[in-house]
Write an enzyme that holds these catalytic residues in place. Structure first.
Site, mmCIF file in Angstrom:
data_model
loop_
_atom_site.group_PDB
_atom_site.id
_atom_site.type_symbol
_atom_site.label_atom_id
_atom_site.label_comp_id
_atom_site.label_asym_id
_atom_site.label_seq_id
_atom_site.Cartn_x
_atom_site.Cartn_y
_atom_site.Cartn_z
ATOM 1 N N TYR A 40 0.852 -1.193 0.000
ATOM 2 C CA TYR A 40 0.000 0.000 0.000
ATOM 3 C C TYR A 40 0.892 1.249 0.000
ATOM 4 C CZ TYR A 40 -3.318 3.624 1.292
ATOM 5 O OH TYR A 40 -4.053 4.783 1.310
ATOM 6 N N PRO A 62 -3.637 12.628 2.969
ATOM 7 C CA PRO A 62 -4.251 12.549 4.295
ATOM 8 C C PRO A 62 -3.578 11.497 5.174
ATOM 9 C CG PRO A 62 -5.891 12.235 2.529
ATOM 10 C CD PRO A 62 -4.534 12.074 1.927
ATOM 11 N N GLY A 63 -3.650 11.743 6.468
ATOM 12 C CA GLY A 63 -3.338 10.703 7.456
ATOM 13 C C GLY A 63 -4.624 9.977 7.789
ATOM 14 N N LEU A 64 -4.703 9.468 9.022
ATOM 15 C CA LEU A 64 -5.837 8.604 9.407
ATOM 16 C C LEU A 64 -7.189 9.312 9.257
ATOM 17 C CD1 LEU A 64 -3.982 7.160 12.485
ATOM 18 C CD2 LEU A 64 -4.907 5.738 10.632
HETATM 19 P P1 NDP Z 1 -13.385 4.512 1.043
HETATM 20 O O1 NDP Z 1 -13.180 3.033 1.106
HETATM 21 O O2 NDP Z 1 -14.442 5.096 1.904
HETATM 22 O O3 NDP Z 1 -13.636 4.953 -0.479
HETATM 23 C C1 NDP Z 1 -12.911 4.405 -1.530
HETATM 24 C C2 NDP Z 1 -13.560 4.797 -2.838
HETATM 25 O O4 NDP Z 1 -12.784 4.271 -3.923
HETATM 26 C C3 NDP Z 1 -14.963 4.232 -2.981
HETATM 27 O O5 NDP Z 1 -15.823 5.213 -3.488
HETATM 28 C C4 NDP Z 1 -14.786 3.105 -3.972
HETATM 29 O O6 NDP Z 1 -15.959 2.982 -4.760
HETATM 30 C C5 NDP Z 1 -13.632 3.608 -4.829
HETATM 31 N N1 NDP Z 1 -12.945 2.503 -5.483
HETATM 32 C C6 NDP Z 1 -12.219 1.533 -4.883
HETATM 33 N N2 NDP Z 1 -11.799 0.645 -5.794
HETATM 34 C C7 NDP Z 1 -12.268 1.060 -6.992
HETATM 35 C C8 NDP Z 1 -12.171 0.561 -8.312
HETATM 36 N N3 NDP Z 1 -11.514 -0.572 -8.583
HETATM 37 N N4 NDP Z 1 -12.767 1.241 -9.319
HETATM 38 C C9 NDP Z 1 -13.450 2.376 -9.059
HETATM 39 N N5 NDP Z 1 -13.571 2.901 -7.822
HETATM 40 C C10 NDP Z 1 -12.997 2.256 -6.810
HETATM 41 O O7 NDP Z 1 -11.958 5.155 1.388
HETATM 42 P P2 NDP Z 1 -11.431 6.667 1.468
HETATM 43 O O8 NDP Z 1 -12.483 7.629 1.127
HETATM 44 O O9 NDP Z 1 -10.730 6.794 2.751
HETATM 45 O O10 NDP Z 1 -10.322 6.608 0.320
HETATM 46 C C11 NDP Z 1 -10.253 7.528 -0.748
HETATM 47 C C12 NDP Z 1 -8.788 7.746 -1.102
HETATM 48 O O11 NDP Z 1 -8.125 8.331 0.014
HETATM 49 C C13 NDP Z 1 -8.023 6.466 -1.437
HETATM 50 O O12 NDP Z 1 -7.155 6.726 -2.515
HETATM 51 C C14 NDP Z 1 -7.220 6.199 -0.165
HETATM 52 O O13 NDP Z 1 -6.050 5.468 -0.433
HETATM 53 C C15 NDP Z 1 -6.924 7.625 0.262
HETATM 54 N N6 NDP Z 1 -6.559 7.797 1.662
HETATM 55 C C16 NDP Z 1 -7.384 7.382 2.664
HETATM 56 C C17 NDP Z 1 -7.000 7.562 3.989
HETATM 57 C C18 NDP Z 1 -7.797 7.064 5.130
HETATM 58 O O14 NDP Z 1 -7.240 6.940 6.254
HETATM 59 N N7 NDP Z 1 -9.084 6.774 4.970
HETATM 60 C C19 NDP Z 1 -5.767 8.281 4.320
HETATM 61 C C20 NDP Z 1 -4.963 8.631 3.176
HETATM 62 C C21 NDP Z 1 -5.373 8.430 1.914
HETATM 63 P P3 NDP Z 1 -16.624 1.610 -5.233
HETATM 64 O O15 NDP Z 1 -16.290 0.572 -4.204
HETATM 65 O O16 NDP Z 1 -18.085 1.926 -5.329
HETATM 66 O O17 NDP Z 1 -16.015 1.365 -6.554
HETATM 67 C C1 8X3 Z 2 -4.389 5.795 4.690
HETATM 68 C C2 8X3 Z 2 -3.628 6.153 5.917
HETATM 69 O O1 8X3 Z 2 -2.017 5.229 7.687
HETATM 70 O O2 8X3 Z 2 -3.825 3.794 6.991
HETATM 71 O O3 8X3 Z 2 -3.650 6.034 3.536
HETATM 72 O O4 8X3 Z 2 -1.979 4.191 5.525
HETATM 73 S S1 8X3 Z 2 -2.832 4.758 6.541
#
Ligand code: NDP
Ligand code: 8X3
Length: 250
Positions: A150, A180-182
């Site tokens: 990841y 973003p962090g957590l």
């Molecule tokens: P969620 O799991 O809540 O949302 C993830 C989104 O990505 C969903 O809408 C999902 O939609 C979509 N998605 C996943 N796989 C696919 C695919 N194969 N094709 C199309 N869409 C896809 O997580 P977050 O909102 O937290 O994550 C959003 C972004 O932020 C990600 O890139 C994540 O790595 C990043 N991030 C998140 C952090 C956290 O702590 N939450 C911190 C740092 C970064 P669906 O399943 O309907 O396709």
């Molecule tokens: C999501 C934040 O710390 O779970 O990108 O990797 S962490």
């Protein structure tokens, strides 16, 4: 009215950005795999703005290009691309890693982001204007135990973000990453394959970032004057210092 395309709009950060942008009068293209959620969100936000949705998996190169080519005329000029779709799959030491998880993270977080960008950039080049926001992570700035692939996928996003900014320079296109962090979303439930108890523990004992906090920052980023490009922004909960140092009270 500017048009914004948001990948991963069915949940978490992407959904929060869609809700925020609708209030601020952006025309929206919402993307994701869960069609029912796209339909619900379109219904909800259509009261405030024009909304179109695209239902595809970012891993499917043909579907990505076909979806962008088939956009109705009024949605074709994408001003803002938010490359947000992505997830972690698993949290295992490299020697125990599941290769399907590795494929998913690299195919979605890295290649999916590249396919989306490749499909949208030509229109931006033609208009010599646009804004690409790549959602990276603190995991793209440091590596933590069991985060291996990841973290690699998010380090790749960091490199691609820099590469895009370099290669698109001179074309009036802004490129920047938000890291973003957590953040409390469905992220950990996906990482732990539906084990909600395990997922909830990640956010216990401190106040995690909420999806709306990131949406607020993204709105700030896209509303700066055009000569201002926020190139790279890392945001953590106050309780977090690094990926592994989190002030948990319980
Ligand atoms: P969620 O799991 O809540 O949302 C993830 C989104 O990505 C969903 O809408 C999902 O939609 C979509 N998605 C996943 N796989 C696919 C695919 N194969 N094709 C199309 N869409 C896809 O997580 P977050 O909102 O937290 O994550 C959003 C972004 O932020 C990600 O890139 C994540 O790595 C990043 N991030 C998140 C952090 C956290 O702590 N939450 C911190 C740092 C970064 P669906 O399943 O309907 O396709
Ligand atoms: C999501 C934040 O710390 O779970 O990108 O990797 S962490």
């Amino acid at each position: 009215m500017r048009t914004a395309l948001i990948t991963g709009a069915t949940s978490g950060i992407g959904r929060a950005v869609a809700i925020r942008f609708a209030k601020e009068n952006f025309r929206l293209i919402l993307c994701g795999r869960r069609k029912d959620r796209l339909e619900d969100l379109q219904r909800k936000l259509s009261v405030e703005t024009e909304v179109h949705f695209l239902n595809f998996d970012v891993r499917n190169r043909d579907d990505v290009f076909h979806s962008i080519e088939q956009l109705p005329t009024e949605f074709r000029d994408i001003d803002i691309l938010i490359n947000n779709a992505g997830n972690a799959h698993g949290l295992d030491p490299i020697q125990k890693g599941n290769m399907d998880d590795w494929d998913a993270m690299l195919d979605i977080n890295v290649k999916g982001l590249l396919y989306m960008s490749k499909a949208v950039i030509p229109g931006m080049l033609k208009r010599q204007a646009g804004h690409i926001i790549n959602i990276g992570s603190t995991a793209g700035k440091e590596v933590y135990p069991n985060g291996n692939v990841y973290c690699a996928s998010k380090h790749a996003v960091d490199a691609i973000n820099q590469g895009m900014r370099i290669d698109l320079n001179g074309n009036g296109i802004r490129v920047g990453a938000i890291n973003p962090g957590l953040t409390q979303t469905e992220f950990s439930a996906v990482r732990f394959k539906g084990d909600h108890e395990k997922a909830e523990k990640v956010y216990q004992g401190f106040k995690a970032l909420q999806a709306e906090d990131i949406a607020d920052i993204i709105h700030f980023v896209v509303t700066r004057p055009y000569h201002v490009n926020i190139a790279d922004l890392t945001v953590m909960p106050t309780a977090q210092a690094t990926s592994t140092i989190v002030d948990k009270k319980a």
